[in-house]
Design a protein around this motif. Structure first.
Motif: not given
Length: 203
Positions: A2, A5, A9, A141, A172, A175
């Motif tokens: 997390r 990501y 992001y 996500p 990906l 993910l």
């Protein structure tokens, strides 16, 4: 996972923000409720949702096409669950404008928060959803992980994934597997779409 990501992001958000802001400016009315995108809400909005007396469904529809589908789905949900309160979020100003003109009575319209954990948590605290419907390809996500951690069922309806997107998304898979495994149900548009979701970890 997390943290990685969210970091990626954040980088993408900073790089692409000028383009998004330019598009929003061209569409117009981008200032209206702009801060909702970052988890900030007016006192009036907070007061409207503060007292929860009935079950709530949060529907996320990104733009005009998905909003149209959400607006078709809404009366069906209300017919089967008369006590259900709907909260519709949309990402674009065009989708927001369309939803506002056709919003079912008693429903609440908001902008979808950016997929940063503090923004997402603020939206969850405000909306207090009992279940969530994501339209077509809304796989954010942090949004999904937050809902799953709170025990909120998330359903992806009319799910679609083109062969080109599927090829890109397979890179990906690490993910998507972590995201799709948190969904209670994926309802695909076609067998091909279902196979594409399965290929990146839906089952």
């Amino acid at each position: 996972m997390r943290l990685l990501y969210t970091a990626l992001y954040g980088i993408g958000f900073v790089v692409l923000s000028p383009l998004f802001l330019y598009k929003m400016w061209k569409r117009g009315k981008y200032r209206e409720n702009f801060l909702q995108r970052f988890g900030f809400y007016t006192a009036e909005t907070r007061a409207r949702l503060a007292t929860k007396t009935q079950p709530r469904c949060w529907i996320q529809a990104v733009s005009v096409g998905e909003v149209n589908l959400a607006l078709q789905l809404s009366p069906v949900l209300q017919q089967h669950f008369p006590q259900l309160q709907l909260v519709l979020t949309t990402t674009t100003s065009t989708g927001y404008a369309l939803a506002r003109t056709r919003l079912p009575q008693g429903a609440v319209l908001l902008y979808f928060p950016q997929d940063f954990p503090p923004c997402v948590r603020a939206a969850y605290r405000l909306i207090q959803p009992d279940f969530i419907i994501l339209i077509e390809s809304e796989l954010w996500p942090n949004h999904i992980w937050t809902g799953a951690a709170r025990g909120v069922p998330l359903v992806l309806v009319n799910a679609r994934m083109s062969p080109r997107s599927a090829r890109r998304n397979r890179r990906l898979r690490w993910l998507f597997r972590q995201v799709l495994s948190q969904l209670a149900l994926v309802c695909a548009q076609s067998r091909e779409d279902a196979d594409n979701f399965i290929a990146i970890g839906a089952i």
